[in-house]
Design a protein around this motif. Sequence first.
Motif, PDB file in Angstrom:
ATOM      1  N   ALA A  99       0.719  -1.149  -0.181  1.00  0.00           N
ATOM      2  CA  ALA A  99      -0.068  -0.123   0.110  1.00  0.00           C
ATOM      3  C   ALA A  99       0.819   1.189  -0.085  1.00  0.00           C
ATOM      4  N   GLY A 100       1.999   1.155   0.040  1.00  0.00           N
ATOM      5  CA  GLY A 100       3.150   2.337   0.201  1.00  0.00           C
ATOM      6  C   GLY A 100       3.111   2.719   1.497  1.00  0.00           C
ATOM      7  N   SER A 101       4.242   3.517   1.772  1.00  0.00           N
ATOM      8  CA  SER A 101       4.484   4.141   3.142  1.00  0.00           C
ATOM      9  C   SER A 101       3.461   4.716   3.458  1.00  0.00           C
ATOM     10  N   ASP A 102       3.082   4.402   4.836  1.00  0.00           N
ATOM     11  CA  ASP A 102       2.176   5.240   5.741  1.00  0.00           C
ATOM     12  C   ASP A 102       2.573   6.448   5.994  1.00  0.00           C
ATOM     13  N   ASP A 103       3.915   6.700   6.024  1.00  0.00           N
ATOM     14  CA  ASP A 103       4.340   8.091   6.485  1.00  0.00           C
ATOM     15  C   ASP A 103       3.940   9.225   5.525  1.00  0.00           C
ATOM     16  N   PRO A 104       3.407  10.170   6.289  1.00  0.00           N
ATOM     17  CA  PRO A 104       2.929  11.459   5.040  1.00  0.00           C
ATOM     18  C   PRO A 104       4.330  12.011   4.844  1.00  0.00           C
ATOM     19  N   LEU A 105       3.997  12.588   3.672  1.00  0.00           N
ATOM     20  CA  LEU A 105       5.178  13.237   3.018  1.00  0.00           C
ATOM     21  C   LEU A 105       5.558  14.663   3.613  1.00  0.00           C
ATOM     22  N   GLU A 106       6.554  15.092   3.419  1.00  0.00           N
ATOM     23  CA  GLU A 106       6.934  16.289   3.962  1.00  0.00           C
ATOM     24  C   GLU A 106       6.039  17.440   3.038  1.00  0.00           C
ATOM     25  N   PRO A 107       6.013  18.641   3.597  1.00  0.00           N
ATOM     26  CA  PRO A 107       4.998  19.456   2.684  1.00  0.00           C
ATOM     27  C   PRO A 107       5.593  19.895   1.266  1.00  0.00           C
ATOM     28  N   ASP A 108       6.871  20.035   1.263  1.00  0.00           N
ATOM     29  CA  ASP A 108       7.393  20.324   0.158  1.00  0.00           C
ATOM     30  C   ASP A 108       7.472  19.237  -0.807  1.00  0.00           C
ATOM     31  N   GLN A 109       7.390  17.876  -0.513  1.00  0.00           N
ATOM     32  CA  GLN A 109       7.434  16.851  -1.165  1.00  0.00           C
ATOM     33  C   GLN A 109       5.921  16.697  -1.853  1.00  0.00           C
ATOM     34  N   ALA A 110       5.011  17.013  -0.814  1.00  0.00           N
ATOM     35  CA  ALA A 110       3.605  16.641  -1.230  1.00  0.00           C
ATOM     36  C   ALA A 110       3.342  17.608  -2.251  1.00  0.00           C
ATOM     37  N   PHE A 111       3.486  18.985  -2.147  1.00  0.00           N
ATOM     38  CA  PHE A 111       3.189  20.141  -2.725  1.00  0.00           C
ATOM     39  C   PHE A 111       4.335  20.820  -3.246  1.00  0.00           C
ATOM     40  N   ARG A 112       4.919  20.505  -4.715  1.00  0.00           N
ATOM     41  CA  ARG A 112       6.160  20.990  -5.058  1.00  0.00           C
ATOM     42  C   ARG A 112       5.834  22.273  -6.040  1.00  0.00           C
ATOM     43  N   PRO A 113       6.337  23.599  -5.542  1.00  0.00           N
ATOM     44  CA  PRO A 113       5.772  24.553  -6.573  1.00  0.00           C
ATOM     45  C   PRO A 113       6.869  25.035  -7.313  1.00  0.00           C
ATOM     46  N   SER A 114       7.060  25.324  -8.513  1.00  0.00           N
ATOM     47  CA  SER A 114       8.076  25.863  -9.201  1.00  0.00           C
ATOM     48  C   SER A 114       7.668  27.239 -10.009  1.00  0.00           C
ATOM     49  N   ALA A 115       8.373  28.155 -10.161  1.00  0.00           N
ATOM     50  CA  ALA A 115       8.058  29.377 -11.002  1.00  0.00           C
ATOM     51  C   ALA A 115       8.785  29.419 -12.075  1.00  0.00           C
ATOM     52  N   ARG A 116       8.036  30.313 -13.047  1.00  0.00           N
ATOM     53  CA  ARG A 116       8.459  30.437 -14.373  1.00  0.00           C
ATOM     54  C   ARG A 116       8.097  31.701 -14.850  1.00  0.00           C
ATOM     55  N   LEU A 117       9.065  32.650 -15.347  1.00  0.00           N
ATOM     56  CA  LEU A 117       8.535  33.939 -15.765  1.00  0.00           C
ATOM     57  C   LEU A 117       8.003  33.896 -17.124  1.00  0.00           C
ATOM     58  N   VAL A 118       7.010  34.653 -17.334  1.00  0.00           N
ATOM     59  CA  VAL A 118       6.188  34.591 -18.745  1.00  0.00           C
ATOM     60  C   VAL A 118       6.093  36.115 -19.148  1.00  0.00           C
ATOM     61  N   ALA A 119       6.497  36.275 -20.245  1.00  0.00           N
ATOM     62  CA  ALA A 119       6.473  37.583 -20.656  1.00  0.00           C
ATOM     63  C   ALA A 119       5.968  37.776 -22.188  1.00  0.00           C
ATOM     64  N   GLY A 120       4.841  37.151 -22.588  1.00  0.00           N
ATOM     65  CA  GLY A 120       4.251  37.511 -23.954  1.00  0.00           C
ATOM     66  C   GLY A 120       4.725  36.261 -24.789  1.00  0.00           C
ATOM     67  N   ASP A 121       5.437  35.151 -24.140  1.00  0.00           N
ATOM     68  CA  ASP A 121       6.318  34.514 -25.067  1.00  0.00           C
ATOM     69  C   ASP A 121       5.313  33.402 -25.833  1.00  0.00           C
ATOM     70  N   ALA A 122       5.517  32.607 -26.517  1.00  0.00           N
ATOM     71  CA  ALA A 122       4.869  31.672 -27.152  1.00  0.00           C
ATOM     72  C   ALA A 122       3.869  30.888 -26.259  1.00  0.00           C
ATOM     73  N   MET A 123       4.579  30.260 -25.134  1.00  0.00           N
ATOM     74  CA  MET A 123       3.872  29.713 -24.157  1.00  0.00           C
ATOM     75  C   MET A 123       2.641  30.345 -23.452  1.00  0.00           C
ATOM     76  N   ALA A 124       3.290  31.629 -23.002  1.00  0.00           N
ATOM     77  CA  ALA A 124       2.378  32.646 -22.352  1.00  0.00           C
ATOM     78  C   ALA A 124       1.118  32.993 -23.020  1.00  0.00           C
ATOM     79  N   GLY A 125       1.454  33.637 -24.406  1.00  0.00           N
ATOM     80  CA  GLY A 125       0.499  34.191 -25.067  1.00  0.00           C
ATOM     81  C   GLY A 125       0.890  35.621 -24.965  1.00  0.00           C
ATOM     82  N   PRO A 126       0.376  36.438 -26.122  1.00  0.00           N
ATOM     83  CA  PRO A 126       0.607  37.786 -26.295  1.00  0.00           C
ATOM     84  C   PRO A 126      -0.105  38.600 -25.125  1.00  0.00           C
ATOM     85  N   GLY A 127       0.731  39.511 -24.298  1.00  0.00           N
ATOM     86  CA  GLY A 127       0.149  40.368 -23.483  1.00  0.00           C
ATOM     87  C   GLY A 127      -0.067  39.577 -22.089  1.00  0.00           C
TER      88      GLY A 127
END
Lengths: 174, 181
Positions: free
Chosen positions: A31-59
């Motif tokens: 069933a997997g480990s019963d130990d809860p994950l560290e918050p930073d393992q359970a919820f992993r944020p990353s940041a990316r700068l977007v500035a009207g590029d192809a991925m973000a879209g104009p404006g």
Amino acid sequence: MQACLRAPAMKSARLLLAAACLAGAAIAAPAGSDDPLEPDQAFRPSARLVAGDAMAGPGRHGIDIEYRIAPGYYLYRSRLKFELSPPTLLVGAPELPAGIEVDDPFLGKSAIFRESVTIHLPFAVSVARPGRYKVRITAQGCAEDRLCYSPFPQEVVVNIPPGYRVTDSPGLPR
Amino acid sequence: MKGWLPLAGISLLAALAGVSLWLAGRHAAPPPMESGPVDVTPAAIHAARFTDGEGASQSLGQFSGKVVVVNFWATWCTPCREEMPGFVKLQARWKDRGVQFVGLAQDDPAKVAAFARELGVNYPLWLGGAEVMDLSRRLGNRLGVLPHTVLLDSQGRVVESRIGIYAESVLDSRLAAITGK
């Protein structure tokens, strides 16, 4: 036994035996480990700068915060808070997807995020000076049916390199 | 030819038992987990101050001499609310045998009061600010998760500190072992 299984009438018995084996396998499966994950393992944020590029879209300028959420865990939409220094560089409210609506018998309707979510922060990229910008996050979430994490701080960093320019490209799909 | 009948019967029983156990396992909450090391003295536990529903200052020291079940919880924490009906039953069962339950939350007082009324909570639910989770962490809750339940002996010493849902029957047995009653 061999003779028994060779008999045509054994089809049902074999099916039942297979069902028993499957049930046994289900029980025996880890069933997997019963130990809860560290918050930073359970919820992993990353940041990316977007500035009207192809991925973000104009404006569409700012910072996209992408959360990778571990299986069996979820984040509360309304409990996510973002702070940036200096705060004047945030030129609007965070843009959060609607999420998954849940109806809590005591708290009523709310929304959660599972698996992954991208939140857009309208960061004034065009006026920000080159440098590192820290986004301080306060998040809150739970491990399904087990426990919940009281509000916990997280931090992500975006870097605006010297000479960085907003690259709006009108006509690109958003 | 008739030899297949016992095999089929055994297989059917095994399958039913297996599926039942599997389903039970899927729906049963995982057992609570031992939390980390404790970094607070009994005196500090007894001295920590909280606020009751009427706004009066309260401390755990008033229960010195009793076994105290301290439950860190919150109204927004579904697993916390799920285990509390069991605590209500246990408080009623153990109240004359020297056991006192106390709920501690960093939460909206109105929501706590509404939940207490709805569930008929028969033990004190106290509130506080950041010091609630600070005490929880010092009592071994390194991850800052809820629910967190701590069992104190009659002198305020930590007997057990666990995170996750504490099943009524398991806690009942623990209280019997701790109190010897």
